[in-house]
Design an enzyme around this catalytic site. Structure first.
Site, mmCIF file in Angstrom:
data_model
loop_
_atom_site.group_PDB
_atom_site.id
_atom_site.type_symbol
_atom_site.label_atom_id
_atom_site.label_comp_id
_atom_site.label_asym_id
_atom_site.label_seq_id
_atom_site.Cartn_x
_atom_site.Cartn_y
_atom_site.Cartn_z
ATOM 1 N N ASP A 53 17.539 -3.981 -3.992
ATOM 2 C CA ASP A 53 16.257 -3.716 -4.642
ATOM 3 C C ASP A 53 16.105 -4.618 -5.859
ATOM 4 O O ASP A 53 17.095 -5.056 -6.445
ATOM 5 C CB ASP A 53 16.179 -2.259 -5.124
ATOM 6 C CG ASP A 53 15.871 -1.285 -3.997
ATOM 7 O OD1 ASP A 53 15.587 -1.731 -2.870
ATOM 8 O OD2 ASP A 53 15.927 -0.068 -4.250
ATOM 9 N N MET A 54 14.849 -4.865 -6.266
ATOM 10 C CA MET A 54 14.615 -5.642 -7.483
ATOM 11 C C MET A 54 14.073 -4.715 -8.560
ATOM 12 O O MET A 54 13.197 -3.897 -8.281
ATOM 13 C CB MET A 54 13.626 -6.780 -7.196
ATOM 14 C CG MET A 54 13.560 -7.802 -8.299
ATOM 15 S SD MET A 54 15.154 -8.607 -8.657
ATOM 16 C CE MET A 54 15.145 -9.966 -7.482
ATOM 17 N N ARG A 66 12.295 -8.997 1.379
ATOM 18 C CA ARG A 66 11.254 -7.965 1.275
ATOM 19 C C ARG A 66 10.275 -8.369 0.178
ATOM 20 O O ARG A 66 10.676 -8.628 -0.957
ATOM 21 C CB ARG A 66 11.897 -6.625 0.905
ATOM 22 C CG ARG A 66 10.871 -5.531 0.596
ATOM 23 C CD ARG A 66 11.489 -4.343 -0.106
ATOM 24 N NE ARG A 66 12.518 -3.692 0.660
ATOM 25 C CZ ARG A 66 13.443 -2.881 0.116
ATOM 26 N NH1 ARG A 66 13.466 -2.665 -1.184
ATOM 27 N NH2 ARG A 66 14.348 -2.322 0.874
ATOM 28 N N ARG A 121 7.246 6.323 -10.838
ATOM 29 C CA ARG A 121 6.668 5.049 -10.372
ATOM 30 C C ARG A 121 5.652 5.297 -9.254
ATOM 31 O O ARG A 121 4.612 4.653 -9.183
ATOM 32 C CB ARG A 121 7.765 4.077 -9.914
ATOM 33 C CG ARG A 121 8.557 3.482 -11.074
ATOM 34 C CD ARG A 121 9.327 2.233 -10.667
ATOM 35 N NE ARG A 121 10.385 2.506 -9.724
ATOM 36 C CZ ARG A 121 11.595 2.936 -10.056
ATOM 37 N NH1 ARG A 121 11.924 3.138 -11.319
ATOM 38 N NH2 ARG A 121 12.508 3.166 -9.129
HETATM 39 C C1 LIG Z 1 9.840 -0.396 1.343
HETATM 40 C C2 LIG Z 1 9.480 -0.626 -0.085
HETATM 41 C C3 LIG Z 1 10.448 -1.046 -0.963
HETATM 42 C C4 LIG Z 1 10.132 -1.297 -2.290
HETATM 43 N N1 LIG Z 1 11.077 -1.833 -3.115
HETATM 44 C C5 LIG Z 1 10.726 -2.186 -4.368
HETATM 45 C C6 LIG Z 1 11.630 -2.875 -5.214
HETATM 46 O O1 LIG Z 1 12.778 -3.159 -4.870
HETATM 47 N N2 LIG Z 1 11.211 -3.202 -6.463
HETATM 48 C C7 LIG Z 1 9.939 -2.914 -6.916
HETATM 49 O O2 LIG Z 1 9.591 -3.276 -8.041
HETATM 50 N N3 LIG Z 1 9.081 -2.250 -6.122
HETATM 51 C C8 LIG Z 1 9.431 -1.877 -4.875
HETATM 52 N N4 LIG Z 1 8.526 -1.233 -4.073
HETATM 53 C C9 LIG Z 1 7.276 -0.684 -4.675
HETATM 54 C C10 LIG Z 1 6.163 -1.700 -4.668
HETATM 55 O O3 LIG Z 1 6.459 -2.725 -5.577
HETATM 56 C C11 LIG Z 1 4.833 -1.054 -5.040
HETATM 57 O O4 LIG Z 1 4.935 -0.498 -6.315
HETATM 58 C C12 LIG Z 1 4.384 0.019 -4.080
HETATM 59 O O5 LIG Z 1 4.687 -0.322 -2.768
HETATM 60 C C13 LIG Z 1 2.882 0.209 -4.178
HETATM 61 O O6 LIG Z 1 2.221 -0.977 -3.844
HETATM 62 P P1 LIG Z 1 1.350 -1.183 -2.524
HETATM 63 O O7 LIG Z 1 1.631 -2.545 -1.996
HETATM 64 O O8 LIG Z 1 1.601 -0.115 -1.567
HETATM 65 O O9 LIG Z 1 -0.131 -1.221 -3.044
HETATM 66 P P2 LIG Z 1 -0.977 -0.288 -4.028
HETATM 67 O O10 LIG Z 1 -1.720 -1.262 -4.873
HETATM 68 O O11 LIG Z 1 -0.205 0.803 -4.656
HETATM 69 O O12 LIG Z 1 -1.991 0.396 -3.023
HETATM 70 C C14 LIG Z 1 -2.903 -0.431 -2.322
HETATM 71 C C15 LIG Z 1 -3.680 0.398 -1.323
HETATM 72 O O13 LIG Z 1 -2.768 1.000 -0.386
HETATM 73 C C16 LIG Z 1 -3.273 2.263 0.023
HETATM 74 N N5 LIG Z 1 -2.345 3.335 -0.376
HETATM 75 C C17 LIG Z 1 -1.356 3.249 -1.276
HETATM 76 N N6 LIG Z 1 -0.713 4.432 -1.380
HETATM 77 C C18 LIG Z 1 -1.340 5.269 -0.554
HETATM 78 C C19 LIG Z 1 -1.173 6.646 -0.217
HETATM 79 N N7 LIG Z 1 -0.248 7.405 -0.797
HETATM 80 N N8 LIG Z 1 -1.995 7.182 0.694
HETATM 81 C C20 LIG Z 1 -2.976 6.447 1.267
HETATM 82 N N9 LIG Z 1 -3.178 5.142 0.986
HETATM 83 C C21 LIG Z 1 -2.381 4.572 0.096
HETATM 84 C C22 LIG Z 1 -4.593 2.436 -0.688
HETATM 85 O O14 LIG Z 1 -5.613 1.935 0.129
HETATM 86 C C23 LIG Z 1 -4.427 1.556 -1.915
HETATM 87 O O15 LIG Z 1 -5.644 1.138 -2.470
HETATM 88 C C24 LIG Z 1 8.809 -1.034 -2.742
HETATM 89 C C25 LIG Z 1 7.833 -0.608 -1.858
HETATM 90 C C26 LIG Z 1 8.139 -0.414 -0.545
HETATM 91 C C27 LIG Z 1 7.053 0.010 0.388
#
Ligand SMILES: Cc1cc2nc3c(=O)[nH]c(=O)nc-3n(C[C@H](O)[C@H](O)[C@H](O)COP(=O)(O)OP(=O)(O)OC[C@H]3O[C@@H](n4cnc5c(N)ncnc54)[C@H](O)[C@@H]3O)c2cc1C
Length: 306
Positions: A132-133, A182, A286
């Site tokens: 993870d980052m 990722r 978060r």
């Molecule tokens: C597998 C995985 C691993 C990760 N690992 C890391 C890591 O190592 N380090 C790190 O900094 N971050 C990590 N993250 C978190 C990531 O950086 C984001 O903070 C998180 O994924 C939210 O961003 P998003 O791309 O989903 O878009 P967002 O901007 O949160 O959401 C965009 C759109 O997605 C849809 N959406 C989002 N959530 C929902 C919901 N609950 N229900 C319905 N629709 C929704 C909506 O349409 C929303 O407008 C990880 C995320 C994932 C999925």
């Protein structure tokens, strides 16, 4: 503003004590966290794999401050990996690892040694590790550790965060044969000097990075719940002639579960990131910062118990 306040709370041990001690229904935490122990993680993994998904299990805990805690985290991962293999859940199940949980804050070399042992455990279990980052002050250290781990375990996965200005260059650097990357937006509160601040800029950066990873020779792991970015990734897969076995979608446990199943039903590899453990506070905060609707759900549950 909303996001900044919640992310600041994520780092406050005082707020952590209040929230952890509040009579929150288990359902609130359980929506995003599989449970406290290895058995809970295995149960969730078994259920998801039975539905056609793959999993990456994350043992929660990022405030490791003693060598004993770091060693305990390493032991938990080794135990989990053996249990996954014994249950026939590898290679569908892999693990995600935070170097902070292995002592990176006070001893980078110790964190590397523990991560190396976990990668060896994963290899013996027939699966892989993704690092993870975390916040931007650890990016260089984490990429250095990744390079060292990859010398012995080439399939070790990296995470790059599209909100960091440096990430496009990091994508170019890591888009090499056999490399697993990722791509996520990024979940920490970062200053303007290092990170894009607006959602539009982050999304544009995500697409630029996606183009590099999807057109390169490595294995891309598209971690987002964003419908627009998912559609763009599907489009790029066609454009760059990438079969469903040459990249995967990743989403968080409890977030858009129907979409996870829909994509898997369409033949894509979809991996659900499954956190477990007792130290769920920072992770939960978060998730709340990402989506006001999650916070409303959380507050309603708090109120209903008071
Ligand atoms: C597998 C995985 C691993 C990760 N690992 C890391 C890591 O190592 N380090 C790190 O900094 N971050 C990590 N993250 C978190 C990531 O950086 C984001 O903070 C998180 O994924 C939210 O961003 P998003 O791309 O989903 O878009 P967002 O901007 O949160 O959401 C965009 C759109 O997605 C849809 N959406 C989002 N959530 C929902 C919901 N609950 N229900 C319905 N629709 C929704 C909506 O349409 C929303 O407008 C990880 C995320 C994932 C999925």
């Amino acid at each position: 503003m909303f996001r900044t306040v919640i992310l600041a709370a994520a780092e406050s041990s005082r707020v952590a004590r209040i929230v952890e001690g509040a009579p929150i229904s288990r359902a609130v935490v359980r929506r995003f966290v599989a449970g406290n122990g290895t058995d809970d993680a295995l149960r969730a993994a078994r259920e998801l794999v039975a539905q056609g998904l793959q999993v990456s299990l994350d043992h929660l805990g990022e405030d490791t401050v003693t060598p004993d805690q770091a060693a305990a985290t390493k032991d938990e991962y080794l135990h989990l990996l053996k249990a996954l293999a014994d249950a026939g859940l590898t290679p569908a199940g892999e693990v995600s690892l935070k170097l902070s949980a292995l002592g990176q804050v006070f001893d980078e070399e110790l964190a590397y040694e523990h991560a190396h042992a976990i990668c060896a455990g994963a290899a013996a279990a027939g699966t892989t590790v993704t690092l993870d980052m975390e916040d931007h002050e650890t990016t260089d250290q984490t990429l250095d550790v990744l390079t060292r781990l990859r010398a012995d375990f080439p399939a070790t996965g990296a995470v790059l965060q599209a909100y960091l200005r440096r990430t496009e260059a990091d994508c170019r650097e890591l888009a090499t044969p056999g490399s697993r990357v990722r791509l996520c937006k990024g979940a920490y509160a970062e200053p303007e000097s290092v990170a894009f601040q607006s959602a539009v800029e982050v999304d544009k950066s995500y697409v630029r990075c996606l183009n590099i990873l999807m057109s390169g020779p490595g294995y891309a792991m598209v971690a987002t719940h964003d419908p627009r970015l998912i559609a763009i990734a599907e489009d790029r897969a066609k454009w760059f002639d990438r079969g469903p076995e040459e990249f995967e979608f990743q989403m968080l446990y409890g977030v858009r579960p129907d979409e996870q199943l829909r994509l898997a039903g369409n033949g894509y590899t979809v991996r659900s990131y499954v956190p477990y453990g007792t130290q769920w506070y920072a992770y939960l905060m978060r998730r709340l910062a990402e989506r006001p609707a999650n916070l409303a759900f959380f507050l309603r549950a708090l109120k209903s118990r008071n």
